[in-house]
Design an enzyme around this catalytic site. Structure first.
Site, PDB file in Angstrom:
ATOM      1  N   CYS A 100       0.828  -1.209   0.000  1.00 29.88           N
ATOM      2  CA  CYS A 100       0.000   0.000   0.000  1.00 29.88           C
ATOM      3  C   CYS A 100       0.860   1.255   0.000  1.00 29.88           C
ATOM      4  O   CYS A 100       0.577   2.219  -0.703  1.00 29.88           O
ATOM      5  CB  CYS A 100      -0.931  -0.003   1.214  1.00 29.88           C
ATOM      6  SG  CYS A 100      -1.981   1.468   1.324  1.00 29.88           S
ATOM      7  N   CYS A 203      -6.660  -1.253   7.423  1.00 27.87           N
ATOM      8  CA  CYS A 203      -7.945  -0.576   7.616  1.00 27.87           C
ATOM      9  C   CYS A 203      -9.105  -1.401   7.102  1.00 27.87           C
ATOM     10  O   CYS A 203     -10.121  -1.519   7.755  1.00 27.87           O
ATOM     11  CB  CYS A 203      -7.944   0.790   6.931  1.00 27.87           C
ATOM     12  SG  CYS A 203      -9.546   1.618   7.062  1.00 27.87           S
TER      13      CYS A 203
END
Length: 379
Positions: A100, A203
């Site tokens: 990410c 998340c």
């Protein structure tokens, strides 16, 4: 000090909030961006970006800066989540935070910030960037990625895939501070998220049951759980749901070996030690220090070097981490080809896991790393 137009990734957390404050205090022109990276079941109880955006917007209001909401969910799904699922399906344990950072926060976000006229971007990561003079390079300097000064919060492990072009544009304002000081600053200037808990994990997974989440995306076949002597202890629910070194959730907690297998005793806990994909078999051992959980060697592919090339200098202080929150472990390079490296550790490393990252350091300088493909047993 030179002033820049800086676009800060505001996550809703305290670290990025204080980063924006410090940059504004230094005289930079600061703009905030909130990145939405996950849309599937976003309204679930486990991870709603809505509250994070409200927190980020409140911070921007207190600091007197603009904030833009940008949706990178499609990029995230294509570049990060698809790879995450492929790795799990292959029986490995990936680290999506590493991907990410490389693909979203320091690529898609960086590109978007540049289109907004930014000269620099900033995030709330605990790491540092140092510019070093180098006459051999066209620009006359190169950039080093350094550990954050707070050893308990250092995040250079997750940033090891950043390259020279990305580091040249990046600021890490809280990298010089301990977390306690970041919290103190946040409270002092009245930030609404001063006491907000740190986010844990990824998340899009949040605090939800991980196995239940993966089950929606992966097809898995149950199979036998064997110990190191070949005795069947139970059934696993699919190899993708287990990782090396795992202790909880194996489903054999009540099974004890009264003959005390190597490394364990009658009341020692069980750990996942091996996954045989060809035979769909999960191997477990008893005792944290069992030999099957110890490795003196490892191999890694998909290497990425911060300097753009592998280090060629003699590095007596070369060390590596095979997982986050691990002490640096001394090691030596025993083999290397483009894109591949083999390391040997004088002290055995625990539960070296294919799919995780091995990250190499020379003191406080993060050199880069790669994806672990395999490990060896003690000599």
């Amino acid at each position: 000090m030179k002033r820049y137009r800086v676009v800060v990734g505001l996550s809703g957390g305290v670290d990025s909030a204080v980063s924006a404050h410090l940059l504004k205090q230094q005289g930079h022109e600061v703009v905030g961006i909130f990145m939405k990276n996950w849309e599937d079941d976003d309204d679930s109880e486990y991870c709603s970006s809505r509250q994070d955006f409200l927190d980020a917007a409140s911070v921007a209001d207190v600091l007197g800066i603009e904030i833009e909401h940008v949706n990178f969910a499609a990029d995230y799904k294509d570049r990060v989540f698809a790879e995450f699922l492929r790795e799990y399906q292959a029986g490995r344990t990936p680290n999506p935070d590493v991907l990410c950072n490389a693909e979203i926060k320091f690529k898609a976000f960086l590109d978007h910030a540049m289109r907004l006229g930014a000269e620099k971007i900033a995030t709330g990561h605990y790491a540092r960037v140092r510019e070093v003079a180098d006459a051999a390079l066209a620009g006359g300097s190169r950039f080093e990625l350094l550990k954050g000064l707070d050893p308990l919060k250092d995040q250079s492990y997750f940033l090891h895939r950043l390259n020279q072009a990305q580091l040249a544009k990046t600021l890490f304002p809280v990298g010089e501070l301990p977390k306690t000081e970041v919290r103190r600053i946040a409270a002092e200037i009245g930030l609404p998220n001063a006491k907000k808990k740190d986010s844990t994990g990824i998340c899009f997974i949040g605090e939800r049951p991980f196995r239940e989440f993966l089950n929606r995306y992966l097809s898995n076949q149950p199979g036998p759980i064997l110990d190191d002597k070949g005795r069947q202890l139970g059934q696993h629910v699919g190899l993708s749901f287990y990782t090396l070194g795992q202790r909880k959730g194996i489903g054999i907690g009540g099974v004890k070996d009264k003959k005390a297998p190597r490394g364990g005793g009658e009341h020692e806990p069980w750990f996942v030690a091996r996954k045989d994909m060809a035979r769909n078999t999960l191997y477990v051992v008893q005792g944290h220090d069992h030999p099957w959980l110890q490795s003196h060697t490892l191999a890694a592919d998909d290497l990425s070097w911060v300097a753009g090339k592998p280090p060629t200098d003699h590095l007596p202080a070369l060390a590596a981490k095979t997982r986050y929150r691990q002490e640096d472990a001394a090691c030596e390079v025993t083999g290397a080809t483009p894109g591949h490296i083999e390391l040997r550790f004088p002290e055995a490393q625990w539960a070296v896991t294919p799919g995780q990252s091995v990250v190499m350091y020379d003191g406080e300088v993060c050199l880069g790393g790669g994806v672990i493909t395999g490990s060896g047993q003690p000599a």
